[in-house]
Design a protein around this motif. Structure first.
Motif, PDB file in Angstrom:
ATOM      1  N   LEU A 233      43.542  24.355  37.980  1.00  0.00           N
ATOM      2  CA  LEU A 233      44.742  25.003  37.449  1.00  0.00           C
ATOM      3  C   LEU A 233      44.627  26.518  37.467  1.00  0.00           C
ATOM      4  CD1 LEU A 233      45.432  22.651  34.407  1.00  0.00           C
ATOM      5  CD2 LEU A 233      46.731  22.818  36.522  1.00  0.00           C
ATOM      6  N   VAL A 234      43.410  27.012  37.638  1.00  0.00           N
ATOM      7  CA  VAL A 234      43.179  28.453  37.624  1.00  0.00           C
ATOM      8  C   VAL A 234      43.104  28.955  39.058  1.00  0.00           C
ATOM      9  CG1 VAL A 234      41.453  30.208  37.112  1.00  0.00           C
ATOM     10  CG2 VAL A 234      42.067  28.533  35.379  1.00  0.00           C
ATOM     11  N   GLN A 235      44.001  29.857  39.406  1.00  0.00           N
ATOM     12  CA  GLN A 235      44.013  30.407  40.765  1.00  0.00           C
ATOM     13  C   GLN A 235      43.099  31.620  40.859  1.00  0.00           C
ATOM     14  OE1 GLN A 235      47.851  30.404  42.828  1.00  0.00           O
ATOM     15  NE2 GLN A 235      47.550  32.560  43.243  1.00  0.00           N
ATOM     16  N   ALA A 236      42.928  32.323  39.766  1.00  0.00           N
ATOM     17  CA  ALA A 236      42.065  33.506  39.759  1.00  0.00           C
ATOM     18  C   ALA A 236      41.623  33.775  38.328  1.00  0.00           C
ATOM     19  CB  ALA A 236      42.807  34.722  40.305  1.00  0.00           C
ATOM     20  N   VAL A 237      40.453  34.367  38.176  1.00  0.00           N
ATOM     21  CA  VAL A 237      40.033  34.841  36.853  1.00  0.00           C
ATOM     22  C   VAL A 237      39.532  36.270  36.977  1.00  0.00           C
ATOM     23  CG1 VAL A 237      39.346  32.639  35.828  1.00  0.00           C
ATOM     24  CG2 VAL A 237      37.668  33.968  37.089  1.00  0.00           C
ATOM     25  N   ARG A 238      39.670  36.992  35.880  1.00  0.00           N
ATOM     26  CA  ARG A 238      39.071  38.316  35.796  1.00  0.00           C
ATOM     27  C   ARG A 238      38.028  38.269  34.690  1.00  0.00           C
ATOM     28  NH1 ARG A 238      42.827  43.427  35.690  1.00  0.00           N
ATOM     29  NH2 ARG A 238      43.023  42.702  37.829  1.00  0.00           N
TER      30      ARG A 238
ATOM     31  N   ILE B 113      33.838  44.870  36.730  1.00  0.00           N
ATOM     32  CA  ILE B 113      34.886  43.851  36.600  1.00  0.00           C
ATOM     33  C   ILE B 113      34.917  42.996  37.855  1.00  0.00           C
ATOM     34  CG2 ILE B 113      37.371  43.485  36.423  1.00  0.00           C
ATOM     35  CD1 ILE B 113      37.470  46.030  34.715  1.00  0.00           C
ATOM     36  N   LEU B 114      34.801  41.690  37.664  1.00  0.00           N
ATOM     37  CA  LEU B 114      34.769  40.756  38.786  1.00  0.00           C
ATOM     38  C   LEU B 114      36.048  39.930  38.773  1.00  0.00           C
ATOM     39  CD1 LEU B 114      33.333  39.328  41.115  1.00  0.00           C
ATOM     40  CD2 LEU B 114      32.010  38.034  39.464  1.00  0.00           C
ATOM     41  N   THR B 115      36.816  40.024  39.866  1.00  0.00           N
ATOM     42  CA  THR B 115      37.996  39.182  40.011  1.00  0.00           C
ATOM     43  C   THR B 115      37.692  38.177  41.104  1.00  0.00           C
ATOM     44  OG1 THR B 115      39.368  41.066  39.448  1.00  0.00           O
ATOM     45  CG2 THR B 115      40.479  39.172  40.398  1.00  0.00           C
ATOM     46  N   ALA B 116      37.879  36.910  40.818  1.00  0.00           N
ATOM     47  CA  ALA B 116      37.565  35.885  41.812  1.00  0.00           C
ATOM     48  C   ALA B 116      38.793  35.044  42.080  1.00  0.00           C
ATOM     49  CB  ALA B 116      36.417  35.005  41.330  1.00  0.00           C
ATOM     50  N   GLY B 117      39.043  34.793  43.378  1.00  0.00           N
ATOM     51  CA  GLY B 117      40.035  33.790  43.757  1.00  0.00           C
ATOM     52  C   GLY B 117      41.475  34.201  43.610  1.00  0.00           C
TER      53      GLY B 117
ATOM     54  N   ALA C 206      37.477  30.517  52.972  1.00  0.00           N
ATOM     55  CA  ALA C 206      36.146  30.059  53.355  1.00  0.00           C
ATOM     56  C   ALA C 206      35.106  30.756  52.481  1.00  0.00           C
ATOM     57  CB  ALA C 206      35.905  30.371  54.830  1.00  0.00           C
ATOM     58  N   GLY C 207      33.852  30.383  52.654  1.00  0.00           N
ATOM     59  CA  GLY C 207      32.774  31.037  51.922  1.00  0.00           C
ATOM     60  C   GLY C 207      32.493  30.361  50.596  1.00  0.00           C
ATOM     61  N   PRO C 208      31.344  30.697  49.985  1.00  0.00           N
ATOM     62  CA  PRO C 208      31.020  30.122  48.675  1.00  0.00           C
ATOM     63  C   PRO C 208      32.098  30.497  47.661  1.00  0.00           C
ATOM     64  CG  PRO C 208      29.110  31.232  49.620  1.00  0.00           C
ATOM     65  CD  PRO C 208      30.292  31.592  50.476  1.00  0.00           C
ATOM     66  N   ASN C 209      32.397  29.585  46.750  1.00  0.00           N
ATOM     67  CA  ASN C 209      33.492  29.781  45.810  1.00  0.00           C
ATOM     68  C   ASN C 209      32.983  30.372  44.496  1.00  0.00           C
ATOM     69  OD1 ASN C 209      35.578  29.505  43.958  1.00  0.00           O
ATOM     70  ND2 ASN C 209      36.435  27.780  45.071  1.00  0.00           N
ATOM     71  N   LEU C 210      33.163  31.679  44.337  1.00  0.00           N
ATOM     72  CA  LEU C 210      32.697  32.347  43.122  1.00  0.00           C
ATOM     73  C   LEU C 210      33.528  31.976  41.906  1.00  0.00           C
ATOM     74  CD1 LEU C 210      30.766  33.813  44.872  1.00  0.00           C
ATOM     75  CD2 LEU C 210      31.487  35.954  43.870  1.00  0.00           C
ATOM     76  N   LEU C 211      34.808  31.691  42.140  1.00  0.00           N
ATOM     77  CA  LEU C 211      35.671  31.275  41.036  1.00  0.00           C
ATOM     78  C   LEU C 211      35.056  30.085  40.310  1.00  0.00           C
ATOM     79  CD1 LEU C 211      38.403  31.492  39.571  1.00  0.00           C
ATOM     80  CD2 LEU C 211      39.397  30.079  41.368  1.00  0.00           C
TER      81      LEU C 211
ATOM     82  N   LEU D 112      27.837  22.877  43.453  1.00  0.00           N
ATOM     83  CA  LEU D 112      28.334  22.235  44.665  1.00  0.00           C
ATOM     84  C   LEU D 112      29.264  23.179  45.422  1.00  0.00           C
ATOM     85  CD1 LEU D 112      28.635  19.655  46.373  1.00  0.00           C
ATOM     86  CD2 LEU D 112      30.423  18.909  44.812  1.00  0.00           C
ATOM     87  N   GLN D 113      30.114  23.894  44.668  1.00  0.00           N
ATOM     88  CA  GLN D 113      31.102  24.769  45.300  1.00  0.00           C
ATOM     89  C   GLN D 113      30.487  26.074  45.812  1.00  0.00           C
ATOM     90  OE1 GLN D 113      34.023  23.756  46.164  1.00  0.00           O
ATOM     91  NE2 GLN D 113      33.807  21.794  45.122  1.00  0.00           N
ATOM     92  N   LEU D 114      29.225  26.307  45.471  1.00  0.00           N
ATOM     93  CA  LEU D 114      28.493  27.438  46.051  1.00  0.00           C
ATOM     94  C   LEU D 114      27.895  27.052  47.386  1.00  0.00           C
ATOM     95  CD1 LEU D 114      26.148  29.169  43.520  1.00  0.00           C
ATOM     96  CD2 LEU D 114      28.135  30.083  44.702  1.00  0.00           C
ATOM     97  N   LEU D 115      27.457  25.791  47.461  1.00  0.00           N
ATOM     98  CA  LEU D 115      26.803  25.328  48.685  1.00  0.00           C
ATOM     99  C   LEU D 115      27.844  25.044  49.757  1.00  0.00           C
ATOM    100  CD1 LEU D 115      24.221  23.019  46.920  1.00  0.00           C
ATOM    101  CD2 LEU D 115      23.803  25.252  47.952  1.00  0.00           C
ATOM    102  N   ILE D 116      29.023  24.546  49.312  1.00  0.00           N
ATOM    103  CA  ILE D 116      30.119  24.351  50.252  1.00  0.00           C
ATOM    104  C   ILE D 116      30.619  25.739  50.648  1.00  0.00           C
ATOM    105  CG2 ILE D 116      32.457  23.449  50.526  1.00  0.00           C
ATOM    106  CD1 ILE D 116      31.722  21.251  48.525  1.00  0.00           C
ATOM    107  N   GLY D 117      30.600  26.024  51.933  1.00  0.00           N
ATOM    108  CA  GLY D 117      31.000  27.351  52.399  1.00  0.00           C
ATOM    109  C   GLY D 117      29.838  28.305  52.568  1.00  0.00           C
TER     110      GLY D 117
END
Lengths: 497, 497
Positions: free
Chosen positions: A170-175, A182-186, A193-198, B198-203
């Motif tokens: 449900l979360v598209q981005a977080v700050r 300040i880290l904004t992810a997603g 692509a890439g590892p998902n920091l969110l 898991l979502q870090l390893l994917i991508g």
């Protein structure tokens, strides 16, 4: 130190009075509640700060870094993971109450997104969104008090997650305001692509920074909520119905929960205070008696199933689901449970409070298993729980369970134990008894090849898992912690990062 | 060195011949293909190793760590991100071809999961699953050649992701052999609390270890696949139809893609080699002429929409979707595109090969935007692309785009540019021209507030994003890399981890 803090935020935004400090000393686990009720609060935070905005939060982090002060982000205070409890390492501790960051900053009706500050509580958020015909659809049991930031920090799962999704979807981005920036992810509606920091920040329990804001994915308010109860003669038949329903690709229930016979009996007996449950239990009794003279209540299971959407669609969904229940030998159907459900959905924590007032030991644990192994894991968990309550001096006790969060691959089982408290009201003895039961159950389930869910703040889980993963999970989380909070300003509960 | 490698794996499992080395020197981006066709392969791997199992992989990592040798995991060789190209830092390089780890280890039909080795290719996996009435439903354009491990490493998005999910939701667990040990992430059907490893390893693009195995979430094979084409008079009306369809909670399309007028025209003109597309174009022409005498082909858009499931359900879905298209002034409907679609779905990379043979510059970039900003971002991207092709010496060129991967919040736009090649066939000049166009487009889109997707290996994306995120994304990824691969054995393309 206090002077510099007051200079930073203003006098109004810093409290050091006893009610504020004690009120922010614990979360709401059983262990927290028994200590609080006994007046056992040896280590409250030294101050409670109320930042007004993201800039205040960033300033607080710098302020704390310069003075070796530990900070604890605090949302609705309903945590059950022990993360709100100050460290005992001698550092001064300031709890950051984020209740002033409670604004819906913008709503994009066309794209169905909203940018919202993290300190907003569930009802305030939904009221604001509902006014525009939208909903987040995230209703954890703590909904009335918990905050958006808390949901994100704990990777919260709502009761209607099957339709609306868990908070991580449900979360598209977080700050997140971290000690290093300040880290904004997603910030994209479509995943990159890439590892998902969110997905690292979601579930981080405030260990890497203070969540100040999120962009949420919304849905329209449903026209119809159609919740019904279906009774099965056995747990196994109920399980089979749930499996077939969630594996049926055309069906999308908002809620699917199966209560075992002990849970059904307990809700019937215990809910003197809950009119909704009481009426449901009464109605159940009326239904059952005339229809099945030979009905044995010993092994029945109750399925609570609900669909939300357009009226024609929910009716069609129920026709299909009803057929599946029939094929699994359902006994009877209780219509129009939507109102009952709306009243009872947040009731269990209140019920727990009442039980604790009556000196009852009470705790809940969760496990997850695939459909193939679920019957075995359920039996292991319930059996181990009964044994552990007895072994803890809790008497014969009472164990009840329900299945929740089913998907095509498997489901979670939440089991609750009741027992006699030991230790003559000594809060530490009560807490120890509760922990002993939980650890024993977790070890039994993991030994049987099952997996415990850590939503209930079970400290042993990651230790047990780590034996299986060569300590690499710990290693990764530690490196993240060192990367984003090198001075360990953000107290992370058990020092696990 | 070679002797010790052969001793480790056996003579058969190590190749140092030129075809093997050259065949593993590149992926399949435009830059890779023009260099390979020109015979420009100055830096192939020194050897190609074929591990037989997870133990071989672990042994290879230890072997490489002791000798300061760089390793490159290799699946189907269809990477477009430059990660298969050996480093030029002087270290010996061994490419790990995982094609021997190609077994489906077990299928749990009841729980709809399968444990599968990472080196299996798409058709082999689907054939095996289809035999049991199941499917993964993951069909990226590279499906015929790419592997499960490659999908996981690149966070792949399949063409029917709307129904079946992107690879990150289809993978329940992965096993990664890292230089510091074997890491298994996510072995539960229901997601747990805490940061999601898991979502870090994917991508992760193989930067943290070699993916050897995954547990997959499966679905039953659909009874019916009903794909149709819908023509709209304008891109805007087509966009509106797509938005309403994906925001309609009762509708669940398997595929939804909207092609702009340039894309429709190009497919019509270019596909001499593709019978399916040719027939589709012919049929389109027949439909349009008699029905709308005043129809202008200049701004039309073609929606490709498909539903998969039970026959009654797909028919109901189409009734509802058809009504939405009507309300958005659709011009005509092409039924029975399922066969056409099945033939054309993997055709574009072949088409690109043909274009390159005819000395045409060709490249694709993706952006994602919310519905509110999508028309503006689309115009920015297409405009910047036309300008960039001209500026690169590519002549007036040709730019076409289509919308894909729509969700309730927004969608992705994939835009493809064609142009005249510069540099008289010099592969490095060709590669530079291609990169110049891509960078210029990315900068224009990001300057306009848009976000580029990095699926196409766009190196500039993370640099641009990092300006916005204080370098914290880099910082986190670097700490992960140092934690799991401290000696930098696993070559990670651009040294970004």
């Amino acid at each position: 130190v206090l002077v510099s803090l007051r200079r930073l935020l203003g006098d109004e935004a810093v409290r050091v009075d006893k009610p504020a400090r004690v009120g922010h000393a614990y979360g709401q686990s059983y262990g927290d509640l028994v200590r609080l009720r006994a007046g056992y609060v040896p280590n409250p935070p030294d101050a409670v700060a109320y930042p007004a905005d993201q800039r205040d939060v960033a300033a607080l982090l710098s302020w704390a870094a310069e003075r070796d002060i530990a900070l604890i982000p605090y949302g609705g205070g309903t945590s059950t993971t022990g993360r709100l409890e100050p460290p005992t390492d001698g550092r001064p501790v300031v709890t950051l109450d984020l209740s002033h960051l409670n604004q819906v900053l913008s709503v994009d009706v066309r794209s169905r997104t909203a940018r919202v500050q993290a300190g907003i509580d569930g009802p305030s958020l939904e009221t604001h969104l509902n006014d525009q015909g939208l909903t987040l659809g995230h209703f954890p049991q703590s909904f009335e008090f918990s905050t958006l930031g808390g949901w994100v920090a704990t990777r919260s799962v709502g009761q209607q997650a099957l339709t609306y999704g868990t908070i991580d979807t449900l979360v598209q981005a977080v700050r997140v305001v971290t000690p290093v920036g300040i880290l904004t992810a997603g910030d994209s509606p479509v995943e990159d692509a890439g590892p998902n920091l969110l997905q690292l920040l979601i579930g981080s329990e405030g260990a890497y920074g203070v969540i100040t804001e999120a962009v949420l994915r919304l849905r329209p308010l449903p026209a119809v909520r159609d919740y019904r109860g279906v009774l099965f003669e056995s747990w196994e038949e109920g399980l089979e119905a749930v499996r077939v329903i969630v594996q049926e690709s055309d069906l999308r229930p908002a809620l699917i929960a199966l209560f075992d016979h002990s849970a059904v009996a307990a809700y019937t007996l215990l809910n003197h205070e809950q009119r909704g449950l009481r009426r449901m239990a009464d109605a159940l009794g009326r239904y059952i008696k005339p229809r099945r003279a030979d009905f044995s209540p010993g092994d029945r299971a109750l399925l609570l199933l609900g669909f939300e959407g357009e009226g024609g669609w929910t009716a069609q969904q129920w026709r299909q689901a009803g057929k599946i229940c029939d094929e699994c030998h359902s006994i009877s159907l209780l219509r129009n449970l939507s109102q009952h459900w709306a009243r009872m959905r947040y009731a269990l924590p209140y019920l727990r409070d009442i039980l604790i007032s009556h000196s009852v030991l009470v705790g809940t644990l969760g496990t997850a298993a695939t459909w193939a192994s679920l019957p075995r894991i359920y039996a292991t968990m319930v059996g181990a729980m009964k044994g552990a309550v007895i072994a803890s001096g809790g008497g014969p006790g009472y164990v009840m369970a329900h299945l929740s969060h089913a998907c095509a691959q498997g489901a979670a089982i939440q089991a609750t134990f009741l027992g006699r408290q030991v230790g003559d009201g000594d809060p530490l003895a009560l807490q120890a008894q509760w922990e002993t039961v939980r650890q024993a159950v977790a070890e039994a389930v993991v030994s049987a090849g099952g997996r415990m869910l850590s939503y209930n703040g079970l400290r042993t889980v990651h230790t047990l898992l780590d034996d299986r993963t060569n300590g690499l999970r710990e290693r990764v989380l530690r490196s993240l912690k060192e990367s984003l909070d090198p001075l360990d300003i953000l107290w992370s509960g058990d020092r696990r990062g």
